[in-house]
Design an enzyme around this catalytic site. Structure first.
Site, PDB file in Angstrom:
ATOM      1  N   GLU A 407       0.805  -1.216   0.000  1.00 23.05           N
ATOM      2  CA  GLU A 407       0.000   0.000   0.000  1.00 23.05           C
ATOM      3  C   GLU A 407       0.842   1.273   0.000  1.00 23.05           C
ATOM      4  O   GLU A 407       0.495   2.260  -0.648  1.00 23.05           O
ATOM      5  CB  GLU A 407      -0.944   0.006   1.213  1.00 23.05           C
ATOM      6  N   HIS A 474     -11.097  -6.072   9.195  1.00 20.86           N
ATOM      7  CA  HIS A 474     -11.853  -5.809   7.969  1.00 20.86           C
ATOM      8  C   HIS A 474     -13.130  -5.031   8.263  1.00 20.86           C
ATOM      9  O   HIS A 474     -14.074  -5.076   7.484  1.00 20.86           O
ATOM     10  CB  HIS A 474     -12.218  -7.122   7.261  1.00 20.86           C
TER      11      HIS A 474
END
Length: 668
Positions: A407, A474
């Site tokens: 990322e 998540h």
């Protein structure tokens, strides 16, 4: 100062095809940054500059690399690369003004030393976190490749920076995508005071290239002829066959990390050894021995450079100190964006939230031919939520790009695309994973406009939120990490109509936008949405219901929870405000409602302490205090990580507490 003692200099120079004039140019180009540095060290002792990171002894690398590149090719240097700036012929008065925090510098006094970039000279300066600039180089090179430009990008790192994750991420991306990047490692022996034996165990850092399937070279970084001829050869090869190349320059740092650090930790014999390898003095001796440089010409060069230094120092010294102007400071945090309203046409279709996101992406890729979408699994697979399914067939893999799991460097690459005139979107597969890219978002994207007037034309999509039993990694809704960072815009819609219009605007806005999409809403919320392209403005809340007794403020899934509770209670006396845009925030609509009702409750899915709801509550208390008939109430999730089990998650989320606190506020 330059010493005339050449008694035991041992550097060997191979014969080249370079003309005498070319070699004299290389010599003069090294002499100039050396003489500037010597002057700066004097000024530092006099307190006329605040800090100095010396590159004395490393001039051959900066000069050799810069002279090997074409002027329109980007270079991303570091602290010890003064020769990059002087070889690109940046006016010295501007450099000196930069170091003194004057207005004619490159950052208007907002940053120091070499923490700046300049599009005029195709230089992109570093930030103190070092690693992110490697990913930025990837993005700049990717833009060249997508535009079919036969250009490369050179980026510098010290040997210490090669231990950062960004180094490995950037090399991996460049290798996988065959990006024309020249990765330059200046191995100068020490990361501040830590020697190389305590930083890595491979014999040579160039060996790391093999792990990425990357060509690599080792070059004597003090030998200007070797640097220039070898890098020129590599650069021309990269232009013809785009690919990344890793080069390790062996050199030494002759002074401290910065001047206050000193060099007491360096063994004297090591200093003496490298002193005899001085790149300027060795080359000077070589040129004199070859009858290319005469003493008269040497003195002529020195006299001219000294005069240039003194003249430009006077210009910088005579410039007034910067006068603080709060309006200018605030205006320069964001790139100016003139919102253009594109109204929707009458044709609508009843679609899901996720469909609205997909439509906005597709329409924006069509509208902006320079827009590149990047993310894990977004290409052939269509993303984990299938939002970009079919995009590859329509737009191709150049613009719909799967990324490695890295990322940080991908956010950096998005920044590089913006620097090189393109737009970028990065999908964080889940907003939780943004923590792995946090540094370049808050320290690069957010600050770059303010620092040196370069915008970050980047949209970060953030699938977020709980309620689906996804557990601690998540399910987060982490908007508060970013709403407090000046330079970022944060959007968080609750309905398909808003999602499509606001996402279209995000791609038109030249500033970095974090676009939060609650994945619990993806397939559960439907709405009539215009078929065609349209936009909605940032900073405008939506008044969903009107009442006279209480103001309810929320965003994202919280809006739907509030609607459910109001319907369950059959309560019709509440204003319900959907913020939609968190940064910028529509305080005008908030205050108008609270002034009318006198009571306010703010609902967020985030854990309550330090949440965005807390900021809204604080602003209401400051701005609407005299209109309040009750305390401003915040309702958020529990101050724990998000649990997996259904009953635990239900307890964590704020719906039940919201209902109870709303009843209490009604009765207050």
């Amino acid at each position: 100062m330059l010493s005339n003692n050449t008694k035991s200099r041992t550097m060997e120079y191979k014969e080249t095809q370079l003309s005498n004039d070319a070699m004299l140019d290389l010599y003069r180009s090294m002499l100039k940054p050396r003489m500037i540095e010597e002057k700066m060290l004097i000024l530092l002792r006099q307190g006329k500059i605040s800090k100095w990171f010396s590159g004395i002894g490393q001039e051959a690398i900066s000069v050799g690399v810069t002279k090997s590149l074409e002027t329109e090719e980007y270079i991303l240097p570091m602290h010890r690369n003064l020769g990059v700036f002087t070889s690109r012929e940046i006016p010295l008065n501007r450099l000196f003004a930069q170091w003194q925090g004057k207005a004619s510098g490159f950052t208007k006094g907002r940053d120091r030393s070499f923490h700046f970039g300049t599009q005029e000279y195709n230089i992109v300066g570093m930030i103190s976190h070092l690693g992110p600039q490697l990913g930025v180089a990837d993005g700049i090179a990717l833009a060249h490749k997508l535009k079919n430009e036969k250009k490369l990008t050179a980026v510098f790192s010290g040997e210490g920076g090669t231990s950062e994750g960004d180094f490995h991420e950037a090399l991996n991306i460049a290798s996988v995508w065959d990006l024309p990047v020249l990765f330059c490692i200046e191995n100068n022996g020490y990361g501040l005071s830590t020697p190389t034996v305590e930083q890595y165990r491979c014999k040579d850092l160039a060996d790391r290239g093999a792990g990425y399937g990357m060509e690599s070279h080792i070059i004597d970084g003090n030998n200007i002829l070797e640097v220039y001829t070898k890098i020129s050869e590599i650069a021309e090869s990269i232009r013809k066959e785009p690919r990344p190349v890793l080069v390790e320059f062996k050199t030494f740092r002759m002074r401290g990390h910065e001047e206050a650090s000193g060099t007491k930790y360096v063994p004297q014999e090591l200093m003496d050894e490298w002193q005899q390898k001085d790149p300027v003095l060795n080359f000077e001796e070589y040129l004199i021995a070859k009858n290319i440089l005469t003493n008269d010409l040497k003195e002529k060069f020195r006299t001219e450079i000294l005069a240039e230094i003194d003249k430009n120092l006077q210009l910088a010294f005579s410039e007034d100190i910067i006068v603080s102007d709060a309006t200018k400071e605030l205006d320069d945090v964001y790139e100016n964006f003139e919102y253009q309203e594109i109204k929707p046409k009458e044709n609508t279709e009843y679609i899901r939230f996720i469909d609205a996101i997909s439509q906005a992406l597709k329409e924006s890729v069509k509208k902006h031919e320079n827009l590149v979408l990047m993310g894990q699994d977004i290409a052939d697979y269509g993303g984990v939520f299938k939002i970009t399914e079919g995009f590859v067939e329509e737009f191709g893999k150049d613009r719909i790009r799967n990324t490695p799991i890295c990322e940080s460097a991908i956010v950096g690459a998005a920044m590089g695309l913006s620097i090189n005139g393109m737009k970028a979107m990065v999908e964080m597969q889940f907003s939780d994973f943004v923590s792995s890219g946090f540094n370049p978002i808050v320290n690069y994207l957010a600050k770059v406009k303010y620092r040196w007037d370069q915008n970050a034309d980047v949209v970060l999509r953030m699938p977020c939120g709980g309620g689906v039993g996804a557990g601690p990694f998540h399910s987060q809704t982490n908007e508060a990490w970013f709403t407090k960072v000046p330079g970022l815009k944060v959007i968080y819609p609750a309905f398909p109509y808003d999602a499509k219009g606001l996402l279209n605007t995000a791609f038109n806005d030249p500033n970095p936008v974090l676009f939060f999409e609650h994945k619990g809403l993806y397939r559960s919320i439907r709405q009539e949405v215009p078929v065609d392209y349209y936009t909605l403005p940032f900073g405008k809340a939506s008044l969903l219901r009107e009442g006279e007794e209480i103001s309810i403020i929320s965003y994202g899934a919280g809006v739907h929870w509030a609607i459910d509770v109001l319907e369950e209670m059959s309560y019709i006396k509440a204003d319900l405000i959907d913020l939609r845009s968190l940064q910028p925030l529509d305080m005008e609509s908030i205050c108008k409602s609270v002034t009318k009702t006198g009571k306010c409750i703010i609902l967020t899915e985030d854990s309550q302490f330090g949440s965005f709801a807390s900021e809204v509550a604080a602003q209401i208390s400051e701005s609407c205090f005299e209109s309040l008939d009750a305390p401003v109430i915040r309702v958020g999730s529990m101050d724990t990580p998000i649990p997996f089990a259904k009953n635990l998650e239900k307890q964590y989320l704020p719906q039940e507490r919201f209902k109870e606190k709303l009843k209490n506020l009604i009765e207050y």
